[in-house]
Design a protein around this motif. Structure first.
Motif, PDB file in Angstrom:
ATOM      1  N   GLY A  54       0.817  -1.213   0.000  1.00 38.44           N
ATOM      2  CA  GLY A  54       0.000   0.000   0.000  1.00 38.44           C
ATOM      3  C   GLY A  54       0.851   1.262   0.000  1.00 38.44           C
ATOM      4  N   MET A  55       1.940   1.247   0.757  1.00 30.02           N
ATOM      5  CA  MET A  55       2.809   2.429   0.803  1.00 30.02           C
ATOM      6  C   MET A  55       3.547   2.631  -0.516  1.00 30.02           C
ATOM      7  SD  MET A  55       4.117   2.155   4.751  1.00 30.02           S
ATOM      8  CE  MET A  55       5.609   3.006   4.444  1.00 30.02           C
ATOM      9  N   GLN A  56       3.917   1.540  -1.175  1.00 28.38           N
ATOM     10  CA  GLN A  56       4.609   1.669  -2.450  1.00 28.38           C
ATOM     11  C   GLN A  56       3.681   2.153  -3.553  1.00 28.38           C
ATOM     12  OE1 GLN A  56       6.447  -2.173  -2.982  1.00 28.38           O
ATOM     13  NE2 GLN A  56       8.342  -1.489  -1.996  1.00 28.38           N
ATOM     14  N   ALA A  57       2.377   2.003  -3.363  1.00 27.42           N
ATOM     15  CA  ALA A  57       1.419   2.460  -4.369  1.00 27.42           C
ATOM     16  C   ALA A  57       1.159   3.966  -4.275  1.00 27.42           C
ATOM     17  CB  ALA A  57       0.107   1.694  -4.216  1.00 27.42           C
ATOM     18  N   ILE A  58       1.625   4.611  -3.216  1.00 27.15           N
ATOM     19  CA  ILE A  58       1.430   6.055  -3.069  1.00 27.15           C
ATOM     20  C   ILE A  58       2.406   6.773  -3.993  1.00 27.15           C
ATOM     21  CG2 ILE A  58       1.518   8.007  -1.467  1.00 27.15           C
ATOM     22  CD1 ILE A  58       0.933   6.017   0.800  1.00 27.15           C
ATOM     23  N   SER A  59       1.886   7.681  -4.782  1.00 30.96           N
ATOM     24  CA  SER A  59       2.719   8.407  -5.743  1.00 30.96           C
ATOM     25  C   SER A  59       3.755   9.274  -5.023  1.00 30.96           C
ATOM     26  CB  SER A  59       1.831   9.290  -6.628  1.00 30.96           C
ATOM     27  OG  SER A  59       2.627  10.086  -7.466  1.00 30.96           O
ATOM     28  N   ARG A  60       4.967   9.263  -5.524  1.00 27.19           N
ATOM     29  CA  ARG A  60       6.060  10.077  -4.955  1.00 27.19           C
ATOM     30  C   ARG A  60       5.837  11.567  -5.223  1.00 27.19           C
ATOM     31  NH1 ARG A  60       6.910   7.381  -1.347  1.00 27.19           N
ATOM     32  NH2 ARG A  60       6.909   5.212  -1.868  1.00 27.19           N
ATOM     33  N   ASP A  61       4.981  11.865  -6.184  1.00 28.37           N
ATOM     34  CA  ASP A  61       4.701  13.265  -6.501  1.00 28.37           C
ATOM     35  C   ASP A  61       4.105  14.004  -5.304  1.00 28.37           C
ATOM     36  OD1 ASP A  61       5.606  12.730  -9.038  1.00 28.37           O
ATOM     37  OD2 ASP A  61       3.591  12.471  -9.887  1.00 28.37           O
ATOM     38  N   TYR A  62       3.275  13.315  -4.523  1.00 29.93           N
ATOM     39  CA  TYR A  62       2.699  13.939  -3.332  1.00 29.93           C
ATOM     40  C   TYR A  62       3.790  14.371  -2.354  1.00 29.93           C
ATOM     41  CZ  TYR A  62      -1.812  11.955  -4.761  1.00 29.93           C
ATOM     42  OH  TYR A  62      -2.956  11.632  -5.439  1.00 29.93           O
ATOM     43  N   TYR A  63       4.760  13.504  -2.149  1.00 33.41           N
ATOM     44  CA  TYR A  63       5.829  13.794  -1.198  1.00 33.41           C
ATOM     45  C   TYR A  63       6.745  14.905  -1.707  1.00 33.41           C
ATOM     46  CZ  TYR A  63       4.332   9.548   1.130  1.00 33.41           C
ATOM     47  OH  TYR A  63       3.585   8.605   1.773  1.00 33.41           O
ATOM     48  N   GLU A  64       7.010  14.908  -3.019  1.00 35.98           N
ATOM     49  CA  GLU A  64       7.835  15.971  -3.598  1.00 35.98           C
ATOM     50  C   GLU A  64       7.156  17.322  -3.463  1.00 35.98           C
ATOM     51  OE1 GLU A  64       8.934  14.955  -7.593  1.00 35.98           O
ATOM     52  OE2 GLU A  64       9.740  13.007  -6.975  1.00 35.98           O
ATOM     53  N   GLY A  70       7.337  22.787   2.077  1.00 40.84           N
ATOM     54  CA  GLY A  70       7.935  22.923   3.395  1.00 40.84           C
ATOM     55  C   GLY A  70       7.436  21.943   4.437  1.00 40.84           C
ATOM     56  N   ALA A  71       6.708  20.929   4.040  1.00 40.02           N
ATOM     57  CA  ALA A  71       6.216  19.943   5.004  1.00 40.02           C
ATOM     58  C   ALA A  71       7.339  18.997   5.393  1.00 40.02           C
ATOM     59  CB  ALA A  71       5.044  19.157   4.417  1.00 40.02           C
ATOM     60  N   GLY A  72       7.482  18.763   6.670  1.00 40.36           N
ATOM     61  CA  GLY A  72       8.491  17.842   7.179  1.00 40.36           C
ATOM     62  C   GLY A  72       7.995  16.412   7.119  1.00 40.36           C
ATOM     63  N   PRO A  73       8.834  15.474   7.542  1.00 41.44           N
ATOM     64  CA  PRO A  73       8.466  14.054   7.477  1.00 41.44           C
ATOM     65  C   PRO A  73       7.221  13.705   8.307  1.00 41.44           C
ATOM     66  CG  PRO A  73      10.809  14.291   7.953  1.00 41.44           C
ATOM     67  CD  PRO A  73      10.215  15.651   7.993  1.00 41.44           C
ATOM     68  N   VAL A  74       7.088  14.319   9.479  1.00 41.16           N
ATOM     69  CA  VAL A  74       5.920  14.011  10.321  1.00 41.16           C
ATOM     70  C   VAL A  74       4.648  14.518   9.656  1.00 41.16           C
ATOM     71  CG1 VAL A  74       4.842  14.437  12.570  1.00 41.16           C
ATOM     72  CG2 VAL A  74       7.299  13.994  12.426  1.00 41.16           C
ATOM     73  N   ARG A  75       4.692  15.730   9.139  1.00 44.47           N
ATOM     74  CA  ARG A  75       3.522  16.300   8.452  1.00 44.47           C
ATOM     75  C   ARG A  75       3.178  15.490   7.209  1.00 44.47           C
ATOM     76  NH1 ARG A  75      -1.062  18.953   9.172  1.00 44.47           N
ATOM     77  NH2 ARG A  75      -1.595  20.194   7.374  1.00 44.47           N
ATOM     78  N   GLN A  76       4.183  15.055   6.460  1.00 41.25           N
ATOM     79  CA  GLN A  76       3.948  14.231   5.282  1.00 41.25           C
ATOM     80  C   GLN A  76       3.300  12.899   5.662  1.00 41.25           C
ATOM     81  OE1 GLN A  76       7.504  13.747   2.935  1.00 41.25           O
ATOM     82  NE2 GLN A  76       7.840  15.957   2.788  1.00 41.25           N
TER      83      GLN A  76
END
Length: 175
Positions: A54-64, A70-76
């Motif tokens: 499920g985590m691998q199916a999440i698009s990396r574009d959202y995280y980029e 300016g969102a940190g890892p916890v916010r992401q």
């Protein structure tokens, strides 16, 4: 056995630290902990693989985009990962709940008589059904209890269907 009262590895490890042996098969809390450890060890790998998929199916574009904003890892994690994993989490919770209602092998193996412990402290519904049918030879009551188990599992399945239909494809609640 790891949780044997006299010669178990768990009590051997505790003895190395000067802790008195635990009566794993007599004490209610200790027996619940032992069975929970066995069940969690059994289900951990399957659940981890489902969540990883499920985590691998999440698009990396959202995280980029979130890191550019300016969102940190916890916010992401709380704003992207958890909402995107919501359907997967619902599936995992449903399968674990249904699996929990069907626990038979661990308590049966933990107590070879299959009574659910000295005071029935780990007697599950499937083990109770087994005892009714094959120990007491009361097949009518065992059949009725089996139907009760079926109804409980069907209710959890319907609840999952209702919750799943409320979640849209992008992980947000439908309006």
């Amino acid at each position: 056995s790891f949780f044997a009262d006299d010669s178990g590895l768990a009590n051997g490890i505790l003895a190395n630290f000067g802790i008195a042996p635990i009566a794993w098969h007599v004490d209610a809390l200790a027996s619940h902990v032992a069975i929970a450890v066995m069940i969690n060890f059994k289900w951990l790998g399957n659940t981890a693989l489902i969540l990883l998929a499920g985590m691998q199916a999440i698009s990396r574009d959202y995280y980029e985009a979130a890191s550019i904003d300016g969102a940190g890892p916890v916010r992401q994690f709380f704003s992207i990962t958890i909402p995107q994993l919501r359907p997967t989490l619902i599936f995992v919770i449903l399968t674990m709940t249904i699996g929990g209602l069907q626990i038979f092998a661990e308590p049966k193996l933990y107590d070879f008589q299959g009574r659910g412990g000295p005071s029935g402290q780990w007697l599950t519904l499937p083990l109770y059904i087994y005892n009714l049918g094959w120990t007491q030879l009361d097949f009518g009551l065992a059949s009725a209890a089996s139907w009760l188990l079926f109804v409980l599992i069907a209710i959890f399945g319907l609840l999952n269907l209702l919750v799943s239909t409320r979640i849209s494809n992008d992980g947000r609640a439908a309006r």
